[in-house]
Structure formats: C-alpha cells, structure tokens
Write an enzyme that holds these catalytic residues in place. Sequence first.
Site, short mmCIF file in Angstrom:
data_model
loop_
_atom_site.label_atom_id
_atom_site.label_comp_id
_atom_site.label_asym_id
_atom_site.label_seq_id
_atom_site.Cartn_x
_atom_site.Cartn_y
_atom_site.Cartn_z
N ASN A 1 -9.92 -1.19 -2.77
CA ASN A 1 -8.52 -0.93 -2.43
C ASN A 1 -7.64 -1.45 -3.57
O ASN A 1 -7.57 -2.66 -3.80
CB ASN A 1 -8.20 -1.65 -1.11
CG ASN A 1 -6.78 -1.45 -0.64
OD1 ASN A 1 -5.92 -1.01 -1.38
ND2 ASN A 1 -6.53 -1.82 0.61
N CYS B 1 0.83 -1.22 0.00
CA CYS B 1 0.00 0.00 0.00
C CYS B 1 0.86 1.26 0.00
O CYS B 1 0.41 2.32 -0.43
CB CYS B 1 -0.93 0.01 1.21
SG CYS B 1 -1.90 -1.48 1.31
N HIS C 1 -4.17 6.69 1.27
CA HIS C 1 -4.31 5.41 0.57
C HIS C 1 -5.73 4.90 0.84
O HIS C 1 -6.21 4.94 1.98
CB HIS C 1 -3.27 4.41 1.10
CG HIS C 1 -3.62 2.99 0.82
ND1 HIS C 1 -3.86 2.53 -0.45
CD2 HIS C 1 -3.82 1.93 1.66
CE1 HIS C 1 -4.18 1.25 -0.39
NE2 HIS C 1 -4.16 0.86 0.87
O1 UT7 Z 1 -4.68 -1.57 2.41
C1 UT7 Z 1 -4.19 -2.48 3.33
C2 UT7 Z 1 -4.65 -2.17 4.66
N1 UT7 Z 1 -5.91 -2.80 4.93
C3 UT7 Z 1 -6.74 -2.25 5.76
O2 UT7 Z 1 -6.48 -1.15 6.21
C4 UT7 Z 1 -7.98 -2.98 6.18
C5 UT7 Z 1 -8.18 -2.81 7.65
N2 UT7 Z 1 -9.31 -3.57 8.19
C6 UT7 Z 1 -10.58 -3.36 7.84
O3 UT7 Z 1 -10.84 -2.57 6.96
C7 UT7 Z 1 -11.67 -4.07 8.60
O4 UT7 Z 1 -11.11 -4.75 9.71
C8 UT7 Z 1 -12.49 -5.07 7.75
C9 UT7 Z 1 -13.34 -4.32 6.73
C10 UT7 Z 1 -11.56 -6.03 7.04
C11 UT7 Z 1 -13.44 -5.88 8.63
O5 UT7 Z 1 -14.28 -5.03 9.36
P1 UT7 Z 1 -14.51 -5.29 10.93
O6 UT7 Z 1 -15.49 -4.28 11.38
O7 UT7 Z 1 -13.14 -5.25 11.57
O8 UT7 Z 1 -15.17 -6.71 10.94
P2 UT7 Z 1 -14.67 -8.04 11.66
O9 UT7 Z 1 -13.42 -8.52 11.06
O10 UT7 Z 1 -14.70 -7.81 13.14
O11 UT7 Z 1 -15.82 -9.03 11.32
C12 UT7 Z 1 -17.12 -8.87 11.87
C13 UT7 Z 1 -17.96 -10.04 11.39
C14 UT7 Z 1 -17.29 -11.39 11.63
O12 UT7 Z 1 -18.31 -12.30 11.97
P3 UT7 Z 1 -18.54 -12.71 13.52
O13 UT7 Z 1 -17.24 -13.31 13.99
O14 UT7 Z 1 -18.86 -11.43 14.23
O15 UT7 Z 1 -19.66 -13.68 13.46
C15 UT7 Z 1 -16.76 -11.75 10.27
O16 UT7 Z 1 -16.67 -13.14 10.07
O17 UT7 Z 1 -18.17 -9.94 9.98
C16 UT7 Z 1 -17.81 -11.17 9.36
N3 UT7 Z 1 -17.32 -10.87 8.02
C17 UT7 Z 1 -18.14 -10.70 6.97
N4 UT7 Z 1 -19.47 -10.77 6.85
C18 UT7 Z 1 -20.01 -10.53 5.64
C19 UT7 Z 1 -16.03 -10.69 7.61
N5 UT7 Z 1 -16.03 -10.41 6.30
C20 UT7 Z 1 -17.30 -10.40 5.87
C21 UT7 Z 1 -17.92 -10.17 4.62
N6 UT7 Z 1 -19.27 -10.23 4.56
N7 UT7 Z 1 -17.22 -9.85 3.53
#
Ligand code: UT7
Length: 330
Positions: free
Chosen positions: A287, A113, A257
């Site tokens: 992204n 990134c 980014h």
């Molecule tokens: O450019 C490189 C740098 N990358 C980043 O900066 C990304 C940084 N991270 C993020 O943007 C966020 O952490 C995410 C968008 C990846 C995830 O968002 P979050 O609010 O942190 O969600 P989470 O990982 O805590 O997941 C919440 C729930 C989980 O289910 P449970 O365990 O609560 O039942 C996940 O399994 O959402 C579930 N989940 C999804 N559900 C539907 C994870 N991905 C998905 C999905 N669709 N695509």
Amino acid sequence: MRNSRIIGAGMFVPPKVVTNDDLSKLMDTSDEWIVERSGIKERRYAEDGVGVSDLAVEASKKALAQAGLEPKDIDLIIFATLSPDYYFPGSGVLLQHKLGCRDIAAIDIRQQCSGFIYGLSIADQYIKTGQSERVLVVGAEIHSCGLDFSTRGRDVTVLFGDGAGVVILAPGEAGKGILSTHLHSDGGHFDKLWTPAPMACRHPRLSHEILDQGLHYPIMDGKFIFKMAIGKFAEIVEDALRANGYTLEDLDLFIPHQANLRISNMVGKKLGLPDEKVFNNIQKYGNTTAGSIPIAISEALEQGKIKEGSLVCLASFGSGLTWASALIRW
Ligand code: UT7
C-alpha cells in the site's frame, strides 16, 4: 465550461525490493500470513535520505516525457502525501525546485489514501475555471522510515511500501477526460488509522516517552477499516457512474486504491465486476497510500488496460476517514 484530461502519467518506485521473508526476519510474521490476509508479496523501500520529492521528480520526468512537455510548461503543482520530506515546508516546493519549474504555485495536500483523488479534483477545478493550463498532480509516499519493525507494529508495517505516481492534466474536449469527482470525509473516526505523535500542540513535541511507547508509529483498527472500506468503495463507484448516467456494464476498468487485495476482490464481487476489470498491483508494491492510484494508472496504461475511449473509475478509502472517486473517459 472546459473539461480536463490526463495527457501524461509516470511512476517511480525505489529499486530496493523487500520481501515478506525479509520482514519475517525482523518481526513475528510470515509470507503465508501476509499473502493470505493482504495479497502482498513484496514492496519497495527507499534508501535512507531519499525523500518523497526525490521519488516524485523521477515519476514527474516520465509523465512529462509522455505528455511531450518540459518542466517550464507546468503552471501548478499539487502534491499529495502523508510523509513529506520535512515537517515544513511541504514537498510541493521541493519538487518545483528539483524539477526546474518556474516559480509557479505548489499546493501540498494530505487526505492520505484519498490524497491523489482529492488532488485530481482540485486540479480539475483549476483547469475548468481557466486558472491553469498544465497541472502536475503527485501522489507519493516514503513509509519505510516511519514504520515499527518490531512485532508490536506488524499488522501495519507489512502492508506499506514506498512509491510515487504523477499525472499531468490539461484542457480537453467536452465529454472526455475527468467527468466528475466525488469527495467525502468523516473525522469522527480520525483515530482508526493515524499517527498519534508528534502533536504540534504538545510541548515538547517529541519525548522519550513517545518514542518508548511507539506513539510516533501509525496505528490502525484494521477490522474496522476493512469492513467500512468494502461498503464505501462500492458506494462511491456507484455514485460516480450514476452522476454521469452510466451503469456498471459501461465501466471498462475499476482502479481501487491498493489497500488490500481481499478488499479489492470483495468490492469487485459486490459490484458484480469481472476480475479483469479490477486493476491490482498491490502484490508488488504493498500500500503506497497517495501513490497507489497514480502508480496503478501508469501501469494500466503501459499494459494496455486503459485505451483511448476507456471509461475508468478511480476510488479510494482510508485514513481521515476520507473516501473519494473519479470517473474518467480516456
Ligand atoms: O489504505 C488504508 C486503509 N487500510 C486498509 O484498508 C487496511 C484494512 N485492514 C486490513 O487490511 C486487515 O484488517 C489486516 C490485513 C490489517 C489484518 O487482517 P485481519 O484478517 O483483519 O487480521 P486480524 O487483525 O484479525 O489479526 C488476526 C491475527 C491476530 O492474532 P490473534 O489475535 O488472532 O492471535 C493478529 O495479532 O493475526 C495477527 N497478526 C499477524 N500475524 C502475523 C496481525 N498482523 C500480523 C502479521 N503477521 N503481520
């Protein structure tokens, strides 16, 4: 010592639009989840067989046209990508050939990134020292061929898209152009966002076990990256301003980014910047890693958000870990 400035910018994204609803047909996800957690509505995917060098050729043609230059005028290529056309050689030499440049140096860099800002920083040094006169800096990715389209990979897959952005740097007058760049890394967290396989030091590099376990797909500790990104983005913007004797009030545009709309919004709030000073286009492209900042620069110029004299701060955070910023007086 002379300064370097951006004299042309161009972007190219493949025409194929992939919506959140399209992805929800392939894995257990939804438009509502993706928009709420990331702000992304759609992204672009390249057709099979189209490589990053092909996207970069199209973006380069636009940047060259804006700069009023021909491919033969370029004397250095710096190509930032984590998704090169081949394992080797790198995509820089492919771009050199496809664009019709002279037999100039082509440097490939990674840094994910932060790849574009690292590339900009290298180009800036080449110009400052008089080694180069016209440097083409590319950030480009084809993510779509390397994502896990099963529910196992949904947290990563929904975030990423394909695209390329290019800028051309040339010597400029003092006080204008790239004022400073600030580069950082911490490999202690290399496995917070990475692709475990194929490893060059394992024989065989690819196996049925690797494919079955999906180790050839990117893995991310999203929460860790999210939290760290907010702090680091704010820190490097402040570092860039402080290094040049400016404050946040002096800033005309912040181009982060494009990792997550929530991250950009939270960083903007943390810095106390009004929404109109924070550039976002992740809604359309997802992204695009090294591509995201140069694509944003192109669009910001086209939309008149960057004007002659604007003070613009670029900042990135991502896999490596790497983080970086650049302060530019347009
Ligand atoms: O450019 C490189 C740098 N990358 C980043 O900066 C990304 C940084 N991270 C993020 O943007 C966020 O952490 C995410 C968008 C990846 C995830 O968002 P979050 O609010 O942190 O969600 P989470 O990982 O805590 O997941 C919440 C729930 C989980 O289910 P449970 O365990 O609560 O039942 C996940 O399994 O959402 C579930 N989940 C999804 N559900 C539907 C994870 N991905 C998905 C999905 N669709 N695509």
